[in-house]
Scaffold this active site. Structure first.
Site, PDB file in Angstrom:
ATOM      1  N   HIS A  53      -6.714  -1.970   2.029  1.00  0.00           N
ATOM      2  CA  HIS A  53      -7.638  -1.561   3.106  1.00  0.00           C
ATOM      3  C   HIS A  53      -8.481  -2.732   3.617  1.00  0.00           C
ATOM      4  CE1 HIS A  53      -6.586   2.581   2.592  1.00  0.00           C
ATOM      5  NE2 HIS A  53      -7.071   2.667   1.366  1.00  0.00           N
ATOM      6  N   ASP A  90       1.489   3.828  -1.047  1.00  0.00           N
ATOM      7  CA  ASP A  90       0.203   4.426  -1.403  1.00  0.00           C
ATOM      8  C   ASP A  90      -0.041   5.640  -0.495  1.00  0.00           C
ATOM      9  OD1 ASP A  90      -2.589   3.284  -2.837  1.00  0.00           O
ATOM     10  OD2 ASP A  90      -2.974   4.541  -1.068  1.00  0.00           O
ATOM     11  N   HIS A 112      -2.604   6.404   1.020  1.00  0.00           N
ATOM     12  CA  HIS A 112      -3.419   5.983   2.156  1.00  0.00           C
ATOM     13  C   HIS A 112      -2.696   4.907   2.965  1.00  0.00           C
ATOM     14  CE1 HIS A 112      -6.330   7.270  -1.034  1.00  0.00           C
ATOM     15  NE2 HIS A 112      -6.774   7.982  -0.019  1.00  0.00           N
ATOM     16  N   ASP A 160      -1.270   7.082  -5.744  1.00  0.00           N
ATOM     17  CA  ASP A 160      -2.120   8.229  -5.449  1.00  0.00           C
ATOM     18  C   ASP A 160      -1.418   9.279  -4.582  1.00  0.00           C
ATOM     19  OD1 ASP A 160      -2.157   6.380  -3.423  1.00  0.00           O
ATOM     20  OD2 ASP A 160      -4.329   6.090  -3.423  1.00  0.00           O
TER      21      ASP A 160
HETATM   22 ZN   LIG Z   1      -4.751   4.869  -1.896  1.00  0.00          ZN
END
Ligand SMILES: [Zn+2]
Length: 309
Positions: free
Chosen positions: A126, A163, A165, A246
């Site tokens: 991120h 992931d 995200h 995740d």
């Molecule tokens: Zn993540």
């Protein structure tokens, strides 16, 4: 050839506020699972601390210098609301995450290992050129890709991110750079909000958003229909993996329903792609994974598959 594990006990430092999902126990369960006898054949190396300048491959001087200034002597320095913080041990930990990633790239490109897994925390995908967010301070995976280009002369590096995200930071860093392909499966809508299919960069970004409840079948479709063909067209000289776990069905931060078997499948497919295009050269770097049991099962499945390379 063997699989290399980059690790270091200091990855259990970098304490976060009470109740924060990105916590030292994540690293402890990863070390515990990779300490089981079936992982004895792993080549193990301690992660080194990167030179600060290595982070400047992808982050601006203004950002790196401000972070260095923000290092607290006690307590926390908050970088991104309550999500991303530094405490006194953090600086060494994040520089070691960068160091481990470039070390893994060096060893795999030197042919000293077939592939590598970097067990580090906090995650990195991120972090943007000049913004810490979503638990991430330095974008390890992007620094690894640039290092492969600048230090080893690679022309084409692929980053694949499963992931839960979207790796907004990685996408932002390479958005107008055709020498790096970025492909991602992630839940949408979900933090950080980017990752729509229409975000294509200069034809080098391949987002395959998944919906809450999606699992292994949808993951397979995304890879078979879109990501693996994109890799075939790109012909990477190295595949780097943002290995976040995740998307596991037990994870509290996402609503996808992957299992260890699904992570083993995607690992195998990426290894086949690496075999086809770049002599099997693949470096995986740990990103998310916030249920300790889900993380342990997933890392075990992922690294177990890498060891069959
Ligand atoms: Zn993540």
């Amino acid at each position: 050839m063997a699989t290399l594990l980059l690790h270091h006990s200091s990855f259990a430092n970098h304490k976060t506020a009470p109740g924060h999902p990105e916590r030292p126990d994540r690293y402890r369960v990863v070390e515990a699972v990779l300490g089981q006898p079936q992982f004895d054949p792993l080549l193990r190396e301690e992660a080194e601390i990167a030179e600060l300048d290595t982070t400047r491959y992808v982050h601006t001087n203004r950002y790196v210098d401000a972070l260095e200034e923000a290092r607290p002597d006690t307590g926390y320095a908050h970088l991104d609301g309550g999500d991303t913080m530094m405490e006194p041990s953090t600086w060494e930990v994040v520089l070691r995450g960068v160091g481990a990633t470039v070390q893994a790239v060096d060893k795999v490109l030197a042919g000293e290992a077939q592939n590598a897994f970097v067990a580090c925390r906090p995650p990195g995908h991120h972090a943007e050129t000049e913004r810490a967010m979503g638990f991430c301070i330095f974008n390890n995976i992007s620094i690894g890709a640039r290092h492969a280009q600048r230090k080893h002369g690679l022309m084409r590096v692929a980053i694949v991110d499963f992931d839960v995200h979207h790796g907004n930071g990685t996408q932002q860093i390479f958005y107008s750079d055709p020498s790096v392909l970025y492909a991602s499966t992630h839940q949408m809508p979900l933090f950080p909000g980017t990752g729509a299919t229409r975000e294509t960069g200069v034809g080098n970004i391949f987002n395959s958003p998944l919906a809450a409840g999606d699992g292994g079948a949808e993951l397979r479709d995304a890879f078979e229909d879109r990501i693996l063909p994109a890799l075939d067209a790109f012909r990477p000289e190295l595949i780097i993996v943002s290995a976040g776990f995740d998307a596991h069905e037990r994870d509290p931060l996402g609503s996808l329903t992957m299992t260890g078997d699904d992570f083993a499948w995607v690992t195998r497919e990426l290894m086949k792609s690496a075999e086809k295009h770049c002599d099997g050269r693949l470096v995986a770097v740990l990103e998310g994974g916030y249920d300790l049991q889900g993380l342990a099962d997933s890392v075990g499945a992922h690294v177990g598959e890498l060891m069959k390379g």
